[in-house]
Motif scaffolding. Sequence first.
Motif, PDB file in Angstrom:
ATOM      1  N   PRO A   1       9.154  -6.962  -1.492  1.00  0.00           N
ATOM      2  CA  PRO A   1       9.821  -5.730  -1.052  1.00  0.00           C
ATOM      3  C   PRO A   1       9.129  -4.500  -1.628  1.00  0.00           C
ATOM      4  O   PRO A   1       8.616  -4.510  -2.750  1.00  0.00           O
ATOM      5  CB  PRO A   1      11.240  -5.879  -1.620  1.00  0.00           C
ATOM      6  CG  PRO A   1      11.406  -7.335  -1.893  1.00  0.00           C
ATOM      7  CD  PRO A   1      10.044  -7.837  -2.256  1.00  0.00           C
ATOM      8  N   ASN A   2       9.117  -3.426  -0.831  1.00  0.00           N
ATOM      9  CA  ASN A   2       8.493  -2.182  -1.292  1.00  0.00           C
ATOM     10  C   ASN A   2       9.479  -1.014  -1.261  1.00  0.00           C
ATOM     11  O   ASN A   2       9.075   0.147  -1.181  1.00  0.00           O
ATOM     12  CB  ASN A   2       7.271  -1.847  -0.428  1.00  0.00           C
ATOM     13  CG  ASN A   2       7.651  -1.564   1.016  1.00  0.00           C
ATOM     14  OD1 ASN A   2       8.698  -2.014   1.493  1.00  0.00           O
ATOM     15  ND2 ASN A   2       6.816  -0.833   1.716  1.00  0.00           N
TER      16      ASN A   2
ATOM     17  N   THR B   1       0.824  -1.217   0.000  1.00  0.00           N
ATOM     18  CA  THR B   1       0.000   0.000   0.000  1.00  0.00           C
ATOM     19  C   THR B   1       0.852   1.259   0.000  1.00  0.00           C
ATOM     20  O   THR B   1       0.326   2.352  -0.208  1.00  0.00           O
ATOM     21  CB  THR B   1      -0.914   0.032   1.234  1.00  0.00           C
ATOM     22  OG1 THR B   1      -0.102  -0.030   2.424  1.00  0.00           O
ATOM     23  CG2 THR B   1      -1.874  -1.153   1.219  1.00  0.00           C
ATOM     24  N   GLU B   2       2.143   1.117   0.256  1.00  0.00           N
ATOM     25  CA  GLU B   2       3.053   2.258   0.208  1.00  0.00           C
ATOM     26  C   GLU B   2       4.455   1.776  -0.147  1.00  0.00           C
ATOM     27  O   GLU B   2       4.786   0.595  -0.012  1.00  0.00           O
ATOM     28  CB  GLU B   2       3.075   3.003   1.544  1.00  0.00           C
ATOM     29  CG  GLU B   2       3.631   2.196   2.691  1.00  0.00           C
ATOM     30  CD  GLU B   2       3.688   2.998   3.989  1.00  0.00           C
ATOM     31  OE1 GLU B   2       3.024   4.036   4.083  1.00  0.00           O
ATOM     32  OE2 GLU B   2       4.414   2.561   4.903  1.00  0.00           O
TER      33      GLU B   2
ATOM     34  N   LEU C   1       9.412  -1.645 -11.936  1.00  0.00           N
ATOM     35  CA  LEU C   1       9.476  -2.958 -12.580  1.00  0.00           C
ATOM     36  C   LEU C   1      10.334  -3.933 -11.782  1.00  0.00           C
ATOM     37  O   LEU C   1      10.081  -5.144 -11.782  1.00  0.00           O
ATOM     38  CB  LEU C   1      10.040  -2.820 -13.996  1.00  0.00           C
ATOM     39  CG  LEU C   1       9.132  -2.145 -15.044  1.00  0.00           C
ATOM     40  CD1 LEU C   1       9.859  -2.000 -16.368  1.00  0.00           C
ATOM     41  CD2 LEU C   1       7.847  -2.920 -15.224  1.00  0.00           C
ATOM     42  N   LYS C   2      11.359  -3.429 -11.092  1.00  0.00           N
ATOM     43  CA  LYS C   2      12.248  -4.294 -10.317  1.00  0.00           C
ATOM     44  C   LYS C   2      11.555  -4.894  -9.107  1.00  0.00           C
ATOM     45  O   LYS C   2      11.988  -5.920  -8.573  1.00  0.00           O
ATOM     46  CB  LYS C   2      13.480  -3.504  -9.871  1.00  0.00           C
ATOM     47  CG  LYS C   2      14.337  -2.987 -11.016  1.00  0.00           C
ATOM     48  CD  LYS C   2      15.490  -2.142 -10.514  1.00  0.00           C
ATOM     49  CE  LYS C   2      16.412  -2.947  -9.638  1.00  0.00           C
ATOM     50  NZ  LYS C   2      17.575  -2.137  -9.165  1.00  0.00           N
ATOM     51  N   LEU C   3      10.457  -4.271  -8.644  1.00  0.00           N
ATOM     52  CA  LEU C   3       9.753  -4.746  -7.444  1.00  0.00           C
ATOM     53  C   LEU C   3       8.564  -5.642  -7.764  1.00  0.00           C
ATOM     54  O   LEU C   3       7.985  -6.244  -6.865  1.00  0.00           O
ATOM     55  CB  LEU C   3       9.257  -3.547  -6.622  1.00  0.00           C
ATOM     56  CG  LEU C   3      10.313  -2.542  -6.154  1.00  0.00           C
ATOM     57  CD1 LEU C   3       9.646  -1.434  -5.342  1.00  0.00           C
ATOM     58  CD2 LEU C   3      11.391  -3.228  -5.328  1.00  0.00           C
ATOM     59  N   ALA C   4       8.192  -5.703  -9.022  1.00  0.00           N
ATOM     60  CA  ALA C   4       6.982  -6.452  -9.389  1.00  0.00           C
ATOM     61  C   ALA C   4       7.185  -7.955  -9.246  1.00  0.00           C
ATOM     62  O   ALA C   4       8.261  -8.489  -9.514  1.00  0.00           O
ATOM     63  CB  ALA C   4       6.581  -6.117 -10.820  1.00  0.00           C
TER      64      ALA C   4
ATOM     65  N   THR D   1       8.395   7.630   2.851  1.00  0.00           N
ATOM     66  CA  THR D   1       7.386   6.753   2.264  1.00  0.00           C
ATOM     67  C   THR D   1       6.482   7.542   1.320  1.00  0.00           C
ATOM     68  O   THR D   1       6.287   8.750   1.480  1.00  0.00           O
ATOM     69  CB  THR D   1       6.516   6.110   3.346  1.00  0.00           C
ATOM     70  OG1 THR D   1       5.866   7.137   4.114  1.00  0.00           O
ATOM     71  CG2 THR D   1       7.365   5.247   4.267  1.00  0.00           C
ATOM     72  N   ILE D   2       5.944   6.832   0.339  1.00  0.00           N
ATOM     73  CA  ILE D   2       4.979   7.407  -0.589  1.00  0.00           C
ATOM     74  C   ILE D   2       3.894   6.359  -0.809  1.00  0.00           C
ATOM     75  O   ILE D   2       4.186   5.174  -1.010  1.00  0.00           O
ATOM     76  CB  ILE D   2       5.656   7.795  -1.921  1.00  0.00           C
ATOM     77  CG1 ILE D   2       4.647   8.413  -2.890  1.00  0.00           C
ATOM     78  CG2 ILE D   2       6.358   6.612  -2.579  1.00  0.00           C
ATOM     79  CD1 ILE D   2       5.282   9.016  -4.142  1.00  0.00           C
TER      80      ILE D   2
END
Length: 315
Positions: free
Chosen positions: A180-181, A19-20, A194-197, A100-101
């Motif tokens: 990971p976020n 969510t963030e 894209l690296k986190l997907a 955070t965003i």
Amino acid sequence: METKDFSFATDMLMNNSVTEFILVGLTQDTEKQKSIFGIILILYLLTLLGNFLIVVTIKTSQTLGSPMYFFLFYLSFADACFSTTTAPRLIVDSISQKKTISYNECMTQVFAAHFFGCMEIFVLILMAFDRYVAICKPLRYTTVMSQRVCGVLVILAWVGSCIHSSAQIPAALKLPFCGPNVIDHYCCDLQPLLKLACMDTYVINLLLVTNSGAICMVSFMLLLVSYVVILYSLRNHSAEGRRKALSTCTSHFIVVVLFFGPCIFMYTRPPTTFPVDKMVAVFYTIGTPLLNPLIYTLRNAEVKNAMRKSWCSQL
């Protein structure tokens, strides 16, 4: 159809547990972060001031009514907005413990950055077209570049930018994030996302290169060809005419190189990261919008004179 859409949205929500996002920023060093805060804050304020001066000067001046300055008005506006999409958050995050965003803010930043970046590309193309008509077709200039035509061209630039940005958002929304976020960047963009997907992103990266990369490369090549044609046609002009045309075109060409260089570097390559990516992004999103007003004012006597008269009369 509604059932399918609802099912797709539900599946995406279940697969997306993030969510963030946490932004790493430019550095983790506390002392360097303080320096970054001061430097970026000053650069951002100078960017807003420089572009604000150009926008107000063109809007209030009676001598800057030509199509070239009409387009320069929108270029300065796009510069200020483009810088605002990333600089304020970078400034705040430089002195914040929690960088955070939210997911929605991240998607909004992706849309806004691509919208105003693409708007800047289209306006640069319109400015090159204006110079081409003025130098190569001088007798037809007032007819071709009428006020109505210029207004329609700017509207088309806004619509094209919206279409480009709208094409980025579905690609971003389709990315499932279930692990990971932490984004190894100071802002949200499709490349670091894209690296986190949690999926194979080869097709989406191909779409990214086809969309953003193609716009950058095709626009850059189109601008280069237009300037070659302009330079070739100057051989028939007088020495004074060549000097004025070269002065204007040189300013445009410097802006084009400074803007498209980082743009092509970031969006026309495979999904790999380099140590210089963040610095290139800073120059692209903050440095270029600051340099543009400096280049156009320092190399343009008409803008300097109009700015001097306008602000002296106000003061």
